[in-house]
Motif scaffolding. Structure first.
Motif, PDB file in Angstrom:
ATOM      1  N   ASN A 355       0.859  -1.184   0.000  1.00 46.16           N
ATOM      2  CA  ASN A 355       0.000   0.000   0.000  1.00 46.16           C
ATOM      3  C   ASN A 355       0.895   1.234   0.000  1.00 46.16           C
ATOM      4  N   ALA A 356       1.030   1.841  -1.152  1.00 50.18           N
ATOM      5  CA  ALA A 356       1.966   2.961  -1.314  1.00 50.18           C
ATOM      6  C   ALA A 356       1.216   4.214  -1.748  1.00 50.18           C
ATOM      7  N   GLU A 357       1.730   5.368  -1.321  1.00 48.33           N
ATOM      8  CA  GLU A 357       1.136   6.662  -1.641  1.00 48.33           C
ATOM      9  C   GLU A 357       2.230   7.623  -2.041  1.00 48.33           C
ATOM     10  N   GLY A 358       1.892   8.569  -2.927  1.00 47.22           N
ATOM     11  CA  GLY A 358       2.847   9.571  -3.367  1.00 47.22           C
ATOM     12  C   GLY A 358       2.186  10.927  -3.490  1.00 47.22           C
ATOM     13  N   ASP A 359       2.947  11.900  -3.954  1.00 42.09           N
ATOM     14  CA  ASP A 359       2.440  13.280  -4.047  1.00 42.09           C
ATOM     15  C   ASP A 359       1.908  13.554  -5.447  1.00 42.09           C
ATOM     16  N   ILE A 360       0.655  14.015  -5.531  1.00 44.14           N
ATOM     17  CA  ILE A 360       0.079  14.414  -6.818  1.00 44.14           C
ATOM     18  C   ILE A 360      -0.481  15.842  -6.739  1.00 44.14           C
ATOM     19  N   LEU A 361      -0.020  16.606  -5.738  1.00 44.16           N
ATOM     20  CA  LEU A 361      -0.474  17.982  -5.562  1.00 44.16           C
ATOM     21  C   LEU A 361       0.667  19.002  -5.606  1.00 44.16           C
ATOM     22  N   SER A 362       1.876  18.557  -5.973  1.00 45.33           N
ATOM     23  CA  SER A 362       3.052  19.443  -6.028  1.00 45.33           C
ATOM     24  C   SER A 362       3.285  20.154  -4.704  1.00 45.33           C
ATOM     25  N   ARG A 363       3.199  19.426  -3.604  1.00 42.54           N
ATOM     26  CA  ARG A 363       3.436  19.996  -2.280  1.00 42.54           C
ATOM     27  C   ARG A 363       4.933  20.225  -2.064  1.00 42.54           C
ATOM     28  N   SER A 364       5.251  21.070  -1.081  1.00 36.49           N
ATOM     29  CA  SER A 364       6.640  21.210  -0.640  1.00 36.49           C
ATOM     30  C   SER A 364       7.037  19.951   0.115  1.00 36.49           C
ATOM     31  N   VAL A 365       8.370  19.779   0.303  1.00 34.23           N
ATOM     32  CA  VAL A 365       8.833  18.597   1.036  1.00 34.23           C
ATOM     33  C   VAL A 365       8.239  18.574   2.442  1.00 34.23           C
ATOM     34  N   LYS A 366       8.238  19.725   3.095  1.00 33.44           N
ATOM     35  CA  LYS A 366       7.682  19.810   4.444  1.00 33.44           C
ATOM     36  C   LYS A 366       6.206  19.397   4.460  1.00 33.44           C
ATOM     37  N   ALA A 367       5.454  19.883   3.490  1.00 35.47           N
ATOM     38  CA  ALA A 367       4.032  19.555   3.415  1.00 35.47           C
ATOM     39  C   ALA A 367       3.824  18.074   3.096  1.00 35.47           C
ATOM     40  N   GLN A 368       4.718  17.512   2.271  1.00 34.46           N
ATOM     41  CA  GLN A 368       4.608  16.087   1.932  1.00 34.46           C
ATOM     42  C   GLN A 368       4.811  15.215   3.170  1.00 34.46           C
ATOM     43  N   LEU A 369       5.835  15.541   3.962  1.00 34.68           N
ATOM     44  CA  LEU A 369       6.101  14.752   5.166  1.00 34.68           C
ATOM     45  C   LEU A 369       4.978  14.908   6.191  1.00 34.68           C
ATOM     46  N   LYS A 370       4.412  16.097   6.249  1.00 28.92           N
ATOM     47  CA  LYS A 370       3.285  16.326   7.146  1.00 28.92           C
ATOM     48  C   LYS A 370       2.084  15.472   6.705  1.00 28.92           C
ATOM     49  N   TYR A 371       1.884  15.393   5.395  1.00 28.87           N
ATOM     50  CA  TYR A 371       0.805  14.586   4.842  1.00 28.87           C
ATOM     51  C   TYR A 371       1.032  13.105   5.136  1.00 28.87           C
ATOM     52  N   ALA A 372       2.289  12.654   4.987  1.00 25.66           N
ATOM     53  CA  ALA A 372       2.620  11.252   5.270  1.00 25.66           C
ATOM     54  C   ALA A 372       2.274  10.893   6.709  1.00 25.66           C
ATOM     55  N   ASP A 373       2.515  11.856   7.619  1.00 24.58           N
ATOM     56  CA  ASP A 373       2.190  11.634   9.026  1.00 24.58           C
ATOM     57  C   ASP A 373       0.672  11.590   9.237  1.00 24.58           C
ATOM     58  N   LYS A 374      -0.056  12.477   8.568  1.00 27.78           N
ATOM     59  CA  LYS A 374      -1.510  12.545   8.729  1.00 27.78           C
ATOM     60  C   LYS A 374      -2.200  11.268   8.260  1.00 27.78           C
ATOM     61  N   ILE A 375      -1.716  10.684   7.188  1.00 25.55           N
ATOM     62  CA  ILE A 375      -2.374   9.487   6.660  1.00 25.55           C
ATOM     63  C   ILE A 375      -1.887   8.213   7.350  1.00 25.55           C
ATOM     64  N   GLY A 376      -0.967   8.344   8.289  1.00 23.30           N
ATOM     65  CA  GLY A 376      -0.524   7.191   9.076  1.00 23.30           C
ATOM     66  C   GLY A 376       0.394   6.247   8.340  1.00 23.30           C
ATOM     67  N   ALA A 377       1.214   6.767   7.426  1.00 21.44           N
ATOM     68  CA  ALA A 377       2.154   5.911   6.701  1.00 21.44           C
ATOM     69  C   ALA A 377       3.170   5.309   7.671  1.00 21.44           C
ATOM     70  N   ASN A 378       3.510   4.049   7.478  1.00 18.56           N
ATOM     71  CA  ASN A 378       4.501   3.396   8.339  1.00 18.56           C
ATOM     72  C   ASN A 378       5.906   3.925   8.063  1.00 18.56           C
ATOM     73  N   PHE A 379       6.219   4.124   6.768  1.00 18.95           N
ATOM     74  CA  PHE A 379       7.540   4.609   6.368  1.00 18.95           C
ATOM     75  C   PHE A 379       7.366   5.740   5.355  1.00 18.95           C
TER      76      PHE A 379
END
Length: 422
Positions: A355-379
């Motif tokens: 189950n993998a997810e990536g960025d499709i909104l052209s977010r900044s790196v900081k925003a991407q990592l924040k998003y990864a945390d919000k969706i509960g990604a393991n890594f």
């Protein structure tokens, strides 16, 4: 334009739909353990299917069905319950010619026009079991044991099994006569619906939800006192088998169920956890149902379980799983090359079964990592020009904060992200 969902219906999405999927997985798994196959019947039937089976004096037929005429003026009804449709399918498709007994389950929506309340919707969902081809008490016990085991697997406590027997046609006739004599003495105090039921089907009076009627019926004679020797032996065998299975029960003479097709065994699993609507599962035997459709007398037993009520219990008892998405890894990116590569990596990981997810909104790196945390990604990891050139990435455990240096190509080959912790 009214853009709200119709009263008594609701949208199911997000965490809630995930919990429904988890529940349905448990339902399907237990049916596989009990060697029961799935059946799917149409969402509507000819109205007569329910009138003949459920009973014209029931609240369902008199007050609650969604009935309409099609373009050829044929009367059709959205199914208010599932047993009648399964019985129709059993006859129409000649399932009686298969190896018997025929054991089937369903997970399907039903429709009843009634006042919406907790655990009771106008469109609701039902899980049920139907077993055709056996008159034996052992079939009753098997169906009850499945419901009992299911509630245990769901960790639902404070539920009690109540059983009763309505006997066969002759027992019912005898009991109706006794019941009429008793009810006749208090007829003036009963509600209008009960007065009508008294004439057509006095057993339905016992199923009235009116508190004043129930008070007048408190001393009504028990149907168990009118059973013949064969029906008594059937009920005693059921109790014996339940005892052997270590399934506790209470004999409750007040259980009659709300549908006319029941004979002999009736049962309910009840709880006080969800207020007045405390029945979470109900069923019984209906040996005469197929004859109403022109078929031969066939032993049949089953139950229906409202899934909205089960979900209420899971929420109330805090047994619903809190973390509802499993996302193995979030793959972020920096720059155009990183974006293209990260998309390829995400796709490859998904092909590998992760189950993998990536960025499709052209977010900044900081925003991407924040998003990864919000969706509960393991890594999580970020891919840019350096990572591509050196074939090396940092894979971060989002829960411990630990980072692991691994090859980018190795990541794309993996089928289990957690192996990189070793």
């Amino acid at each position: 334009m009214d853009l709200k969902a119709p009263r008594g219906t609701k949208d199911i999405y997000g965490k809630e739909v995930y919990m429904w999927q988890k529940l349905e997985n448990v339902l399907r798994e237990i049916c596989e353990n009990f060697c029961i196959e799935e059946i799917r019947t149409p969402i509507f039937e000819h109205t007569e299917v329910f009138q003949r089976s459920v009973g014209e004096t029931t609240d369902i037929v008199q007050k609650e069905m969604y009935t309409f005429a099609d373009k050829k003026a044929r009367s059709l009804t959205l199914k208010p319950e599932n047993t009648a449709g399964v019985a129709r399918a059993y006859l129409e498709n000649k399932l009686y010619a298969d190896v018997q007994p025929k054991k089937m389950y369903y997970i399907a929506p039903c429709f009843r026009y009634e006042r919406p309340q907790a655990g009771r919707m106008r469109q609701f969902h039902q899980f049920g079991i139907e077993v055709f081809g056996s008159f034996e008490a052992s079939a009753d016990a098997e169906v009850i044991s499945l419901a009992y085991e299911l509630l245990k697997r769901l960790n639902i406590g404070n539920v009690e099994l109540h059983i009763n027997s309505l006997g066969g046609p002759e027992c019912r006739k005898k009991y109706n006569d006794v019941l009429k004599q008793y009810i006749g003495k208090t007829l003036d105090g009963l509600c209008p619906d009960c007065k009508e039921r008294f004439t057509k089907n006095p057993l339905r009076v016992l199923d009235c939800k009116n508190d004043s009627c129930q008070a007048l019926l408190a001393g009504a004679p028990a149907v168990l006192d009118c059973l013949d020797a064969e029906c008594t032996a059937h009920f005693e065998m059921l109790k014996t088998i339940l005892n052997e299975m270590d399934i506790p029960y209470v004999v409750d003479p007040k259980i009659v169920r709300g549908l006319d097709y029941y004979t002999r065994t009736v049962f309910e699993f009840v709880t006080t956890e969800i207020g007045a609507q405390g029945t979470v599962c109900g069923g019984g035997r209906y040996d005469g149902l197929l004859t109403e459709f022109g078929g031969n007398k066939t032993g049949a037993v089953g139950f229906g379980m409202g899934l909205e009520r089960i979900m209420l219990l899971l929420e109330k008892q805090n047994t619903a799983e809190q973390r509802y998405k499993k996302i193995d890894v979030y793959v972020g990116s920096v720059g155009d090359n990183g974006l293209k590569k990260s998309q390829a990596v995400v796709y490859q990981l998904r092909k590998n079964g992760l189950n993998a997810e990536g960025d499709i909104l052209s977010r900044s790196v900081k925003a991407q990592l924040k998003y990864a945390d919000k969706i509960g990604a393991n890594f999580s990891t970020i891919i840019g020009d350096n990572e591509i050139e050196n074939d090396c990435i940092k894979l971060k455990n989002m829960f411990t904060g630990t980072e692991y240096q691994i090859k980018l190509t190795a990541l794309m080959d993996t089928k289990e992200i957690s192996q990189w912790e070793n």
